[in-house]
Write an enzyme that holds these catalytic residues in place. Structure first.
Site, short mmCIF file in Angstrom:
data_model
loop_
_atom_site.label_atom_id
_atom_site.label_comp_id
_atom_site.label_asym_id
_atom_site.label_seq_id
_atom_site.Cartn_x
_atom_site.Cartn_y
_atom_site.Cartn_z
N LYS A 99 -33.53 -12.71 -19.31
CA LYS A 99 -32.78 -13.89 -19.73
C LYS A 99 -33.62 -15.12 -19.43
CE LYS A 99 -28.17 -15.96 -19.07
NZ LYS A 99 -26.87 -15.81 -18.38
N SER A 103 -22.87 -15.70 -21.16
CA SER A 103 -24.03 -16.42 -21.66
C SER A 103 -25.27 -15.54 -21.83
CB SER A 103 -24.37 -17.57 -20.69
OG SER A 103 -24.70 -17.05 -19.41
N SER A 107 -20.83 -13.52 -17.33
CA SER A 107 -21.89 -13.66 -18.33
C SER A 107 -22.76 -12.45 -18.53
CB SER A 107 -22.78 -14.87 -17.97
OG SER A 107 -22.04 -16.06 -18.06
#
Length: 486
Positions: A77, A152, A176
């Protein structure tokens, strides 16, 4: 050999047995990342990945690496720092930022013989629940490109679910990791707060953020958590004594395990298909010998307000460093200090980030601190206490991850309250600092994945992973792939 059809553990075994080279595995992952069919990748480190693949192959041949994930490609990420690799948090504010150091988890990946092939798209600064707030475009759900991938950690879940990469790291501040895994049919773990170092993770809400693994099955996720967990002198909140070491997971029974099922999570507001799939998962555990008992989850009306007050307050503080002076985006032509601040921040941040900064600044301001922020901290303490009492009754709690399956892109982006309510089942885990595992448990009528989560007490990851292994040994939901592949 089709590398994207192999699990991460299978891929490493094939490499170590000489059936496949590290370079072949990495090159296959890079090809898929370059295609970027779901806008999951923001950057691909092709040259450095190829160099590292050759080095890792030499180390494996020399018997210098013994990790069960040796030679496996992985993507991060884009809020996890990697030296020499652009790290943007999917924001214009950090569009040109390249760290000069590795996050602790990256160092651990490299020691285990893994190869970081690129950085993954996300909601900007991890603020969002759909993958739509990225400055570099929306992440597309691999099951239906007209739908969101969740957030996210949208790119992490989409890349793992589509087979673009066998493993990914995400971060979980209020769900997330778990929510995009639910939307994309992947398997993820949100570790206990303090089990994985946050050094090198660009902060959203420091008391809530936690890095965790995403894969297509629980064994791969557990193996990756074993690699990244453990103490770190660079992070004072990393309080674990030693890295996790999880079992192999051949059990098909959970005799005597007591699982709590929050009945008030299955009332109004949850899609019927989600309800049916999650309750069916509870029945699977009962059939495997577990005792499932319903209860009423306390404080549910206060979880979302407490979470967003605390998270936004911490975000307001953490993101104050992006002022257009030290690093990050700076507006050209600003004539005064005030103009630098105002234009750099207004142009560098997206609308959702600005919304949360403003909310956080408000609840921390004079006259409102006691009324909002202090009350939220008191509520957080009550939530922690409520979970402590629940774990005196239950070994773990089983619940939905999200009240819906993946919705259409653009459907909720203009309704922030509706977006925030999508976190209703996940945020309390972060407020309490607990571990949770997200697993696929079926599909809705439109063929979209449904996920459920198992929540445990502090550092109960092994217990949760054993239960997840039992479930995945008895079902095949985790073997389903977008496009009909198995």
């Amino acid at each position: 050999m089709m590398t994207h059809d192999l699990s991460a553990l299978e891929l490493s075994r094939a490499i170590c047995a000489g059936k496949l080279s590290v370079l072949e595995a990495v090159s296959a992952a890079i090809r898929l990342a370059r295609q970027n069919e779901h806008n999951a990748f923001l950057s691909v480190a092709e040259e450095s990945s190829v160099r590292r693949a050759k080095k890792v192959q030499e180390q494996i041949n020399a018997g210098e690496i013994h990790s069960p994930l040796a030679g496996v490609p992985i993507a991060l990420k884009d809020n996890i720092s990697a030296a020499g690799t652009k790290t943007t948090c999917a924001s214009k504010m950090l569009g040109g930022y390249t760290p000069v150091y590795n996050a602790t988890v990256v160092d651990k990946l490299e020691r285990a013989g893994m190869i970081v092939i690129g950085k993954l798209n996300m909601d900007e600064f991890a603020m969002g629940g759909s993958g739509e707030t990225s400055a570099f475009g929306t992440v597309l759900n691999p099951w239906d490109k007209s739908r969101v991938a969740g957030g996210s950690s949208a790119g992490s879940a989409a890349a793992a679910a589509s087979g673009e990469v066998p493993l990914a790291l995400g971060s979980d501040t209020g769900g997330s990791i778990r929510q995009p895994c639910s939307f994309c049919g992947a398997t993820g773990i949100k570790p206990t707060y303090g089990a994985v170092s946050r050094y090198g993770l660009i902060a959203y809400a420091s008391s809530l953020d936690q890095i965790g693994p995403i894969a297509m099955n629980i064994n791969d996720s557990a193996a990756l958590l074993s690699v990244i967990s453990g103490p770190d002198g660079k992070d004072s909140t990393c309080i674990i004594d030693k890295a996790f070491d999880f079992p192999g997971g051949e059990e098909n029974q959970s005799p005597g395990v007591k699982i709590g099922l929050p009945r008030n999570y299955f009332g109004d507001g949850i899609d019927e298909d989600v309800k049916i799939a999650v309750l069916a998962a509870a029945k699977e555990f009962e059939a495997a010998g577990a005792v499932v008992e319903e209860f009423d989850m306390p404080l549910t009306d206060y979880m979302i307000p407490a979470y967003y007050i605390i998270a936004c307050a911490e975000a307001s503080s953490n993101l104050s460093r992006y002022d257009g002076l030290k690093y990050g985006y700076r507006k050209d032509g600003a004539n005064t200090l005030v103009d630098v601040y105002r234009h750099s921040r207004s142009e560098g941040f997206g609308i959702e980030v600005k919304r949360r900064i403003m909310l956080g600044s408000f609840v921390l301001s004079s006259g409102y601190y006691d009324a909002y922020y202090k009350k939220a901290l008191q509520t957080r303490a009550l939530i922690k206490d409520a979970y402590s009492k629940l774990f005196e009754r239950f070994d773990m709690i089983l619940s939905p991850v999200a009240p819906t399956t993946a919705y259409k892109i653009g459907e909720n982006i203009d309704d922030p309250v509706k977006m925030y309510m999508g976190d209703i089942f996940t945020v309390s885990v972060n407020l309490a600092g607990l571990p949770a595992v997200s697993l696929p448990c079926g599909f809705d009528k439109e063929g979209l994945p449904v996920g459920f989560q198992l929540i445990g007490d502090f550092f109960a990851e092994e217990k949760l992973i054993r239960a997840a292994q039992v479930y995945q040994n008895l079902t095949d939901h985790h073997t389903k792939r977008p496009g009909g592949r198995c």
